[in-house]
Write a protein that holds these residues in place. Structure first.
Motif, mmCIF file in Angstrom:
data_model
loop_
_atom_site.group_PDB
_atom_site.id
_atom_site.type_symbol
_atom_site.label_atom_id
_atom_site.label_comp_id
_atom_site.label_asym_id
_atom_site.label_seq_id
_atom_site.Cartn_x
_atom_site.Cartn_y
_atom_site.Cartn_z
ATOM 1 N N CYS A 434 0.849 -1.172 0.018
ATOM 2 C CA CYS A 434 0.017 0.220 -0.139
ATOM 3 C C CYS A 434 0.949 1.143 -0.119
ATOM 4 O O CYS A 434 1.530 1.365 1.133
ATOM 5 C CB CYS A 434 -0.765 0.119 1.217
ATOM 6 S SG CYS A 434 -2.132 1.441 1.146
ATOM 7 N N VAL A 435 1.107 1.872 -1.173
ATOM 8 C CA VAL A 435 1.984 2.884 -1.374
ATOM 9 C C VAL A 435 1.718 4.240 -0.769
ATOM 10 O O VAL A 435 2.380 5.167 -0.696
ATOM 11 C CB VAL A 435 2.451 2.983 -2.944
ATOM 12 C CG1 VAL A 435 3.011 1.740 -3.170
ATOM 13 C CG2 VAL A 435 0.994 3.447 -3.619
ATOM 14 N N ALA A 436 0.285 4.283 -0.549
ATOM 15 C CA ALA A 436 -0.157 5.774 0.014
ATOM 16 C C ALA A 436 -1.437 5.755 0.621
ATOM 17 O O ALA A 436 -1.988 4.908 0.200
ATOM 18 C CB ALA A 436 -0.120 6.873 -0.975
ATOM 19 N N GLN A 466 1.250 13.037 0.724
ATOM 20 C CA GLN A 466 1.064 11.648 0.404
ATOM 21 C C GLN A 466 1.156 11.406 -1.161
ATOM 22 O O GLN A 466 1.591 10.251 -1.681
ATOM 23 C CB GLN A 466 -0.359 11.119 0.766
ATOM 24 C CG GLN A 466 -0.545 11.124 2.259
ATOM 25 C CD GLN A 466 0.349 9.954 2.745
ATOM 26 O OE1 GLN A 466 0.281 8.833 2.197
ATOM 27 N NE2 GLN A 466 1.090 10.245 3.694
ATOM 28 N N MET A 467 0.981 12.352 -1.972
ATOM 29 C CA MET A 467 1.302 12.487 -3.559
ATOM 30 C C MET A 467 2.649 12.125 -3.542
ATOM 31 O O MET A 467 3.209 11.394 -4.456
ATOM 32 C CB MET A 467 0.855 13.399 -4.308
ATOM 33 C CG MET A 467 -0.917 13.487 -4.163
ATOM 34 S SD MET A 467 -1.281 12.090 -5.146
ATOM 35 C CE MET A 467 -3.136 12.369 -4.833
ATOM 36 N N ARG A 468 3.665 12.925 -2.516
ATOM 37 C CA ARG A 468 5.054 12.605 -2.879
ATOM 38 C C ARG A 468 5.477 11.277 -2.373
ATOM 39 O O ARG A 468 6.246 10.779 -3.162
ATOM 40 C CB ARG A 468 5.714 13.823 -2.113
ATOM 41 C CG ARG A 468 5.544 15.231 -2.441
ATOM 42 C CD ARG A 468 6.534 16.228 -1.700
ATOM 43 N NE ARG A 468 6.316 17.696 -1.889
ATOM 44 C CZ ARG A 468 5.350 18.402 -1.468
ATOM 45 N NH1 ARG A 468 4.716 18.082 -0.278
ATOM 46 N NH2 ARG A 468 5.351 19.513 -2.030
ATOM 47 N N ALA A 469 4.521 10.572 -1.180
ATOM 48 C CA ALA A 469 4.987 9.546 -1.167
ATOM 49 C C ALA A 469 4.648 8.503 -2.148
ATOM 50 O O ALA A 469 5.466 7.466 -2.230
ATOM 51 C CB ALA A 469 4.020 9.012 0.400
ATOM 52 N N LEU A 474 6.992 5.053 -6.640
ATOM 53 C CA LEU A 474 7.316 4.498 -7.839
ATOM 54 C C LEU A 474 8.655 4.653 -8.223
ATOM 55 O O LEU A 474 9.337 4.144 -9.044
ATOM 56 C CB LEU A 474 6.411 5.599 -8.603
ATOM 57 C CG LEU A 474 4.864 5.463 -8.592
ATOM 58 C CD1 LEU A 474 4.118 6.416 -9.294
ATOM 59 C CD2 LEU A 474 4.362 3.817 -8.926
ATOM 60 N N TRP A 475 9.417 5.834 -7.936
ATOM 61 C CA TRP A 475 10.909 6.098 -8.167
ATOM 62 C C TRP A 475 11.729 5.006 -7.670
ATOM 63 O O TRP A 475 12.739 4.722 -8.156
ATOM 64 C CB TRP A 475 11.325 7.496 -7.448
ATOM 65 C CG TRP A 475 12.618 7.886 -7.895
ATOM 66 C CD1 TRP A 475 13.114 8.316 -9.012
ATOM 67 C CD2 TRP A 475 13.597 7.708 -6.889
ATOM 68 N NE1 TRP A 475 14.537 8.444 -8.927
ATOM 69 C CE2 TRP A 475 14.733 8.452 -7.524
ATOM 70 C CE3 TRP A 475 13.711 7.474 -5.289
ATOM 71 C CZ2 TRP A 475 16.165 8.380 -6.908
ATOM 72 C CZ3 TRP A 475 15.032 7.550 -4.838
ATOM 73 C CH2 TRP A 475 16.135 8.223 -5.584
ATOM 74 N N LEU A 505 1.745 17.318 -9.583
ATOM 75 C CA LEU A 505 2.816 17.221 -8.656
ATOM 76 C C LEU A 505 4.078 17.021 -9.227
ATOM 77 O O LEU A 505 5.086 17.498 -9.227
ATOM 78 C CB LEU A 505 2.624 16.311 -7.493
ATOM 79 C CG LEU A 505 3.727 15.983 -6.564
ATOM 80 C CD1 LEU A 505 3.938 17.351 -5.695
ATOM 81 C CD2 LEU A 505 3.379 14.908 -5.607
ATOM 82 N N LEU A 506 3.925 15.994 -10.153
ATOM 83 C CA LEU A 506 5.297 15.488 -10.837
ATOM 84 C C LEU A 506 5.596 16.710 -12.126
ATOM 85 O O LEU A 506 6.826 16.808 -12.335
ATOM 86 C CB LEU A 506 4.945 14.177 -11.854
ATOM 87 C CG LEU A 506 4.809 12.976 -10.920
ATOM 88 C CD1 LEU A 506 4.583 11.766 -11.789
ATOM 89 C CD2 LEU A 506 6.141 12.844 -10.139
#
Length: 679
Positions: A434-436, A466-469, A474-475, A505-506
């Protein structure tokens, strides 16, 4: 809400209730100690037992006592005891014509209400009776409790007086019967005396003393006669010993002289011979002495014979006198027996009549001083504080109950919850990261901004963080995707918001990003970027426009968007055609990341076809809403299609509730991190 709402509701309900006051008085039950000898056979007393005390409590709450209380204070006219006089119900106030009027309360209903208000308690092991009365009027409560005790005492005193009256009447009847029997006995005695010929009755002449004297004289006479006969028998016996024993004391010297002469004569005869003058003189002296002894003995025997004859005559006379006296006494006793019996009966009847007269007098004195079996130990004072409702206790109890119900509701919700409320649950259930955890941003927090604009304006909010998380996950992936598909199990999960926010954000961080709206049937990019009518994905795939014409530039220089385009009935065929992978390959070379906003997995089969074109897929799961079975079915569909799942994202998280949930990832929204986020 339950823990707070229940005490408030209880407090509101209790505040509308009229206060009730309880007045309590105490009685001491001490039965009157009647004289058991005085009332033997008239009154039966009993020991004080628990059963007896319970019966006294029942007497106080009896129908008669309740009726007197109702009549004395007119309790039937009070709404608290007459339910028909209370406030009309809500329905009766608003629809009085639709309901029939209430019937007047019967006496039994009022009596039941008064009996419920009147409480009587007997403390265990005591002779105390506590009488309480509950009412909204404290003065009435005290007066009613005191009146109930007084009525009980009056009833007890009346019962004791009735017992004494009954005993007195019974004794009076018995005394009259005894007097009549005594009168009849006197008449019988008079008749018996007339029949015996004596005025005062016949008494026996041979008294115990006279009989004793005659008997003693007879014993003495018989003893003398027996002694005389014994002496005569000894005197008539020829032996010397018997003669010596029967001789009087004046003959004894002669007997001794005789013995001496006999011894002297024997000695002289042996020495001198029988014709020796001294021998002859001794013989003559011995013969003369023996003649004197014989004469004296004859005289004594004659005297003893005369004495024996006199004793025999006296004994005969005494026997005849005693027999005559006994005969006369027997005849006289036969004549006196009826009169004596009647006199004894009269004496007993007089004694009984005297005792009964004394008993009647004692009962009259006890009747004048009769008291009840109980007395008031402490009267009921007017209560100063209401006994009910107990506002504080009820509110505290409601608060405790509300807290317990709240805990139970929370436990029940936890047990019945079939959705995901933490990333750990997702990872343990499906073995995917669960990535975020994307928080919910409502309209008030956005202040009229669109989601992309909110990300640009609030770069340090928890949502943006959380978008940065998500970007970091992904990175850090060794196979960092160049194209990313974003889908969900069902609509309303927040996948479009996630896709657009991640793209903004990206792009703001310097990456070349293209966001493609692949949800042909419910597109959302047109409204988000104000691109209504612009060509898009379906137009490009069908060959109506070029790729450059289908791509629209955003205000951010590094972000481009491609709308869904015109609605095409053959959209699935377009996505399955060779041009779709060619388009994705061409766009992957031009941009750092291509984000595909797919329709829900369960909604359209197009989602699985498009997801195969991307390098990785993110599955959005709405926090606390999406059922686990739906998520499991969606993942199964994606897995059968051979799609690589980069991870799951919990969307629309309630940060306040999640912070209190106690999960490991709840720390993300703890207030202690408030200094790191600014909206």
């Amino acid at each position: 809400m339950i823990a707070i709402g229940l005490p408030l509701l209880a407090g509101g309900a209790v505040s509308r209730e009229a206060p009730v006051y309880s007045a309590t008085g105490t009685l001491l039950y001490a039965p009157v100690d009647f004289n058991s000898k005085l009332l033997r056979g008239v009154v039966e007393t009993s020991r004080v037992t628990d059963t007896l005390m319970a019966s006294q409590a029942a007497v106080i709450r009896s129908t008669t006592m309740i009726g007197q209380l109702i009549a004395r204070f007119d309790l039937a006219a009070r709404p608290e005891f007459n339910p028909n006089l209370g406030r009309a119900s809500f329905w009766r106030r608003w629809w009085p014509k639709t309901l029939r009027p209430a019937a007047p309360a019967s006496h039994g209903v009022v009596a039941a209400a008064v009996r419920a208000a009147l409480r009587v308690r007997v403390p265990e092991g005591t002779q105390l009776i506590e009488v309480s009365f509950r009412s909204t009027d404290p003065g009435l409560a005290a007066r009613a409790a005191n009146l109930a005790m007084r009525l009980y005492l009056e009833r007890q005193r009346a019962a004791n007086l009735a017992i004494l009256d009954h005993a007195q009447a019974w004794l009076s009847r018995r005394a009259k019967a005894t007097a009549r029997a005594l009168e009849a006995t006197d008449i019988a005695i008079a008749k018996a005396r007339a029949a015996s010929g004596t005025e005062r009755g016949v008494s026996a002449t041979l008294t115990n003393q006279a009989a004793g004297r005659l008997t003693d004289a007879l014993v003495v006479a018989e003893t003398g006669l027996a002694a005389a006969k014994a002496r005569m028998r000894r005197e008539m016996d020829g032996t010397a010993a018997a003669a010596a024993a029967s001789v009087a004391s004046n003959v004894a010297p002669m007997r001794a002289r005789e013995a001496e002469l006999v011894a002297k004569l024997s000695a002289l005869s042996a020495a001198e011979g029988p014709n020796y003058p001294d021998v002859r003189a001794a013989r003559r002296a011995l013969a003369a002495l023996r003649g004197q002894i014989g004469a004296e003995t004859g005289r004594l025997v004659a005297a003893d014979r005369a004495r024996m004859t006199a004793d025999a005559t006296r004994v005969a006379a005494l026997k005849a006198a005693l027999a005559s006296a006994r005969g006369r006494a027997a005849s006289e006793s036969i004549l006196a027996a009826p009169v004596a019996s009647l006199e004894e009966q009269r004496a007993a009847q007089r004694s009984l009549l005297r005792a009964q007269t004394e008993q009647i007098g004692a009962l009259e004195s006890q009747s004048a001083l009769a008291r009840p079996d109980a007395r008031i130990l402490s009267p009921a004072p007017v209560p100063m504080r209401p006994s009910a409702p107990r506002f504080g206790m009820l509110v505290v109890g409601a608060a405790i109950l509300g807290l317990c119900l709240g805990v139970l509701a929370a436990l029940a919700a936890e047990a019945l919850n079939v959705s995901f409320r933490s990333g750990g649950e997702v990872s343990s259930a499906f073995d995917i990261p669960c990535v975020a955890l994307i928080p919910e941003v409502n309209r008030r927090e956005r202040r009229g901004l669109s989601v992309p604009d909110y990300v640009r304006v609030n770069p340090f909010s928890s949502f943006t963080e959380q978008m940065r998380a998500l970007r970091t996950s992904l990175w850090l992936d060794p196979r960092a995707p160049k194209s990313l598909a974003v889908t969900a199990a069902r609509p309303g999960e927040g996948k479009t918001t996630l896709a657009l926010s991640l793209a903004v954000l990206l792009a703001d961080s310097g990456m070349r990003v293209l966001a493609i709206d692949c949800d042909i049937r419910q597109p959302s990019f047109d409204a988000a970027f104000e691109l209504g009518g612009a060509p898009g994905l379906t137009d490009c795939l069908s060959g109506r426009v070029s790729v450059e014409a289908a791509i629209q530039a955003d205000q951010a220089p590094m972000l481009d968007v491609m709308t869904a385009g015109a609605v095409a009935t053959d959209a699935l065929s377009l996505f399955m055609s060779a041009r779709m992978p060619e388009l994705i390959a061409a766009l992957r070379d031009r941009y750092d990341l291509v984000i595909l906003d797919l329709p829900p997995v369960f909604a359209l089969a197009e989602a699985r076809v498009l997801a195969r074109q991307a390098d990785a897929t993110l599955l959005c799961i709405r926090w606390g809403e999406t059922p686990r079975r739906v998520v499991a079915a969606s993942l199964a569909l994606l897995d059968r299609a051979g799609i690589r799942i980069a991870g799951a994202v919990l969307t629309r998280v309630d940060s306040t509730r999640h912070a209190r949930a106690g999960f490991a990832d709840s720390e993300l929204y703890h207030p202690r991190y408030g200094g790191y986020f600014r909206s």
